[in-house]
Every structure is written in structure tokens, then in C-alpha cells.
Design a protein around this motif. Sequence first.
Motif, short mmCIF file in Angstrom:
data_model
loop_
_atom_site.label_atom_id
_atom_site.label_comp_id
_atom_site.label_asym_id
_atom_site.label_seq_id
_atom_site.Cartn_x
_atom_site.Cartn_y
_atom_site.Cartn_z
N SER A 76 0.85 -1.19 0.00
CA SER A 76 0.00 0.00 0.00
C SER A 76 0.88 1.24 0.00
O SER A 76 2.07 1.17 0.32
N LYS A 77 0.27 2.36 -0.38
CA LYS A 77 1.03 3.61 -0.44
C LYS A 77 1.53 4.03 0.94
O LYS A 77 2.64 4.54 1.08
N GLU A 78 0.70 3.80 1.97
CA GLU A 78 1.09 4.22 3.32
C GLU A 78 2.29 3.42 3.79
O GLU A 78 3.22 3.96 4.38
N PHE A 79 2.26 2.11 3.52
CA PHE A 79 3.35 1.26 3.96
C PHE A 79 4.65 1.66 3.27
O PHE A 79 5.70 1.73 3.89
N LEU A 80 4.52 2.01 1.97
CA LEU A 80 5.68 2.43 1.20
C LEU A 80 6.28 3.69 1.81
O LEU A 80 7.48 3.82 2.00
N ARG A 81 5.39 4.64 2.15
CA ARG A 81 5.86 5.91 2.70
C ARG A 81 6.52 5.70 4.06
O ARG A 81 7.56 6.28 4.36
N LYS A 82 5.92 4.85 4.87
CA LYS A 82 6.50 4.56 6.19
C LYS A 82 7.88 3.92 6.03
O LYS A 82 8.80 4.20 6.78
N THR A 83 7.98 3.06 5.02
CA THR A 83 9.25 2.36 4.80
C THR A 83 10.37 3.32 4.44
O THR A 83 11.52 3.12 4.81
N ARG A 84 10.02 4.39 3.71
CA ARG A 84 11.04 5.39 3.34
C ARG A 84 11.77 5.91 4.58
O ARG A 84 12.94 6.26 4.51
N PHE A 85 11.03 5.98 5.71
CA PHE A 85 11.65 6.48 6.94
C PHE A 85 12.38 5.37 7.69
O PHE A 85 13.28 5.64 8.47
N GLY A 110 13.88 15.72 6.65
CA GLY A 110 13.36 14.36 6.76
C GLY A 110 12.44 14.19 7.96
O GLY A 110 11.28 13.81 7.82
N PRO A 111 12.95 14.52 9.19
CA PRO A 111 12.10 14.39 10.38
C PRO A 111 10.80 15.19 10.26
O PRO A 111 9.74 14.73 10.70
N ARG A 112 10.87 16.37 9.63
CA ARG A 112 9.65 17.17 9.47
C ARG A 112 8.64 16.44 8.59
O ARG A 112 7.45 16.42 8.89
N ASN A 113 9.14 15.81 7.53
CA ASN A 113 8.24 15.03 6.66
C ASN A 113 7.62 13.86 7.41
O ASN A 113 6.58 13.36 7.02
N ARG A 123 15.71 17.53 18.84
CA ARG A 123 16.60 16.54 19.44
C ARG A 123 17.32 15.75 18.35
O ARG A 123 18.53 15.55 18.39
N ARG A 124 16.53 15.32 17.34
CA ARG A 124 17.11 14.47 16.30
C ARG A 124 18.15 15.23 15.47
O ARG A 124 19.17 14.67 15.09
N VAL A 125 17.85 16.49 15.15
CA VAL A 125 18.79 17.28 14.34
C VAL A 125 20.11 17.40 15.08
O VAL A 125 21.18 17.16 14.53
N ARG A 126 20.03 17.75 16.39
CA ARG A 126 21.26 17.93 17.16
C ARG A 126 22.02 16.62 17.30
O ARG A 126 23.25 16.59 17.20
N ILE A 160 20.33 10.36 8.64
CA ILE A 160 20.47 9.77 9.98
C ILE A 160 19.40 10.31 10.92
O ILE A 160 18.88 9.60 11.78
N ALA A 161 19.02 11.59 10.72
CA ALA A 161 18.04 12.22 11.62
C ALA A 161 16.68 11.55 11.56
O ALA A 161 15.86 11.72 12.45
N MET A 162 16.43 10.78 10.51
CA MET A 162 15.16 10.04 10.45
C MET A 162 15.25 8.78 11.30
O MET A 162 14.28 8.06 11.45
N GLU A 163 16.43 8.52 11.87
CA GLU A 163 16.70 7.33 12.68
C GLU A 163 16.18 6.06 12.04
O GLU A 163 15.35 5.35 12.61
#
Lengths: 286, 267
Positions: A76-85, A110-113, A123-126, A160-163
Motif C-alpha cells: 500500500s502507499k502508506e506502507f511504502l511511505r512509512k518504509t522510506r523512513f 526528513g524528520p519534518r516530513n 533533538r534528532r537534528v542535534r 540519519i536524523a530520520m533514525e
Amino acid sequence: MAPIIETRQLCHVYGAGTPFEHIALDHVDFRVERGEFLGIIGHTGSGKSTLIQHLNGLLKPTSGQILIDGEDLHQSKEFLRKTRFRVGLVFQYPEYQLFEETVYKDIAFGPRNMGLSDREIDRRVREAAGFVGIPEDALQKSPFDLSGGQKRRVAIAGVIAMEPEVLILDEPTAGLDPRGSAEILQNIEDFRKAHNAAIVMVSHSMEDVARLTDRIVVMNDCHAAMEGTASEIFAHADQLISMGLDVPQITRLFLRLRELGMDVDPSVYTVEQAMRQLLPGREGVC
Amino acid sequence: MLKDVTLGQFFPGNTVVHKLDPRTKLLMVILYIAALFTAKAFVSYGLVFLFLAVSVFLSKIRVSALFKGLKPLMIIIILTAFINLFYSKGEPLVQFWIITITKEGLYNAFFMVARIVMLIAGTFLLTYTTSPIALTDGLELLMNPLKKIKVPVHELSMMMCIALRFIPTLIEETDKIMSAQKARGADFESGNLLQRAKALLPILVPLFISSFSRADDLATAMECRCYQGGIGRTRMKQLTMAGRDWVTLSIGLLLLAAVIVLRVFAL
């Protein structure tokens, strides 16, 4: 437990139906285990880049399947998008993708998306900037004022910030000086340890691959031709050379030594191992 | 999605059409367009279409490839058809509510669509069968007389050559940047118009920056090889007109003449 990424009979054909049609991947079975450091080697045009672009769904397979944690990536599109992160991909020369006014904003893209809260983004950016050694005061600079090596770090920090659970890097050290490339490789290793993430690294440096990875996949002619640990792979020096690849210099030296009649085991690929074999009990010397 | 851009694309081949001198092909396109715009009735349209069909057949370019080039212009074609269909005065054929379709409207719509489709197909055939370099060489030679009135012909053709050369590079670059931003979760496909326009920034900024630096590099590389414009430059491949070029041009002139005659005698 299922591997974090698995491909089954993955095929990809570029430009199907045009005069420029060509096969890039031909029935590739490939997997990435949780937390491992996987190296991919192969000469130019062997399908490495095409393969890694499938792993986060940027390319859609012509046939075959990609499983993320046992689930079909394209369900599904949602699963695909989640996987990108979950599967972070750092392209070759990633500094060309920087676009924001400040380093901070670019890493935060990335984190904002992902739709995280401002506090979590901060926190993630730093933290990501810390992993790649970008000092605090550089965060408010324009990314275009930085040096090439610094830009590369910012771009890697942006992923990396998307962990991600899997961090894929396409030749992360291409075009960097030896010190800069050693530092970036150390940063990647630090991130892996801190987050228990899997790393997939495409590289042309046999030394780096031999030193860092737990497992190596050799791509040749659109196939996954070989798979194994560094010592298993580099034991097949002839085969690698016939694929347009090479073995680490130290391995080549040992192969030559054996040819000349010395009783050595050529399955060494780092200077430390060579020391252990030649001067047992004196590893600490160098 | 960007792979569908067919502008400036070239399908290498070894057919008669590919082998023609680029000057011949350029002149033929001009003659063809002139004939197309002079044509007014079925017979003359038929002649022009026959010419196009034979050229396409000889070039071995697939018809589907030509239609792919038409796709982006579909809206304009449909709009033209509708306007001509409903807004032409004449003898009414169908009439209901406020809509009137006239016989003239039907004719006009058909001819306008045929004209646009054939115009585009003809010009695409030119770029499909002629490499960008040959095309600009041909243009430069054709425009050579303009040098007398101080038109910078060489510089213009050089600019065009560079622009054409970089279209595929830019497309590739855009694709790469798009993938990289998608990998960071950028979303280009949802949201309203403003959101979508904003989503383009992460592509446009890097694209502009790399284009500028590429232009800079290219200028340096050209200077390193002592490029100084057209004066005293010679060519590795001299263009020569062969027998087939003169034959083709004669056919083109005949086509235009025939269409003019047909129009004068209102056939």
C-alpha cells in the motif's frame, strides 16, 4: 525472525519497450539482517545502485518481491511511505541534494516530513549533527558556505536524523580525502552502535569493505554473484579479478608470498591479521 | 514520469531518413509546414498526410513513439477541436439546448486537429531522426548568409547545441534529486496546488545550483581549449549534399506546388 529486508527473485528492466531497454537486475535474492554491516561490491554497471533504490521503494521491481520485516513493500502507499523512513538511503554525492537556507533546516527536512513534534525534531537534528561531527555553531550557517566534506556530512545527517532501522549508503566516501573518509566511516559505525541499525554500504574500496563489514554481497552482471564474510569472499581472488574487482592489497601481497613458496594463509585482509600471522604474539607493535 | 519527456530525443538508426543531410531535413520540414498550412481540402490534406506517412515508414520510427510526443499536447488538441466544433457558423447539423454543431464546425475541428497532429508529428520526426549536433550544424550552415547582416549565427547555433546537449543531463539530474528528496520523505503527489508548488523547492534549488556550477565548468573547459567563437573554426565532419538530398528536396517542392495548385483551383 524475518530479515529486516529481503528480496525474492527481484528483476528490473530499464526502459522496457523502447530501443534503450536493458536489464539491470536479474532474479536477485538478497537480504539484510537486523543490525548487521553489509557491504555491496561490484564493478560499475553491475546493478548495485539499482538494487539499493529498490530497498526503500524508489524503484518498482519489474517482477519479484521486496519484503520489509516479512511484509510486501508495495502492499500500500502508506506502507511504502512509512518504509522510506525506516530504510534511509544516502545517494552518491548526496551534497547535491542540499537546498535549505540553514544546515539545521536541511537536516530537519526528513524528520519534518515524518510529522514529528518540534521538540523531537530538534533533538534528532542535534543528535544527527553530533554523529557526523557538525559543530553546534555551524547549524545556523548556509549549507552552501561549507566545504565539500562538510556538505557531505550534513547530507548524511539529514538521513540519519530520520533514525532509520537500515541505513543504506552509496559510496559515502567517494571523492573525499583519506582523513575525511575515515571519519565519515567512523561516524557511520557510531550511528550503528548507538541505534543498533543495519548498515548497507556500496563501496569500491576493498580495504574499507574488508575492515568494516560483517558480510559482503558481490554483484556481477545483474546477479548477486557471491555472498559471505570478508575472508570467504577474498579467498576467491581470481574470481573477483575476473569480475573486474580486486582484493585488498594485503591479501594480494599474501597471495604473491605463497606463489613464491612461503607457507602463509592468504585469507587475510587487514594489516592486523597479517601481523598476527607473520609475527604471532606481537600484535600490539603497530 | 520525467522519462516521458521526448523533446530533443534522438533515436539512432541507419535508414534513408537518418542519412539525409540535416539541411535537407530542415528545409523539408519548412516545405512540409508550408504545405500543411496551405492545404484546405481533403485532397491536399491527403497528399501531405501521404508524404508524412511515407517518411515515417522509411524512417522506421514507431508510430507509438510519435504519439508519445503528442501526449502533453492532448489538452490543446481537444480544446481546439471543441472550440471549432461549437463556435463555427454555418449549416446546423445537430441542435439541442444551447449547443449547435454545424457542418462547417465539424470540418474545421477535423482539419485543425489534423493540422496540429501532423505539424507535431512532422517536427518530431526531424528530431527523432537527426542527432542534435547534426541539427545545429545544419541550422548554422543554413543561416550562414545572415552573417552578412551581423547575426551571430555561430554563437546562436553553439548555444542551441549546448542547450540540446544538456536536456538529457538535466532530466537525469532532476530524477536523481527527486529520488534523493523522496528518500527523505518528500511528497510531490499530494496536497493542494500551493503545497505542491512548495514541494518543488527541494528539487529546484539544487537543480539551479548544479546548473550554474555546470555552466561555469563548461565555460572553463571551453576556454582551456582556446574556444573563441566561430572565426577560423573548421569541422571534422563536412556536410555534403548527396543525390538523395536533391531528390528529396524536389519531392518537397513538388508537394508544396501541388498543394498550392489545389488551393488556387479550390479543389
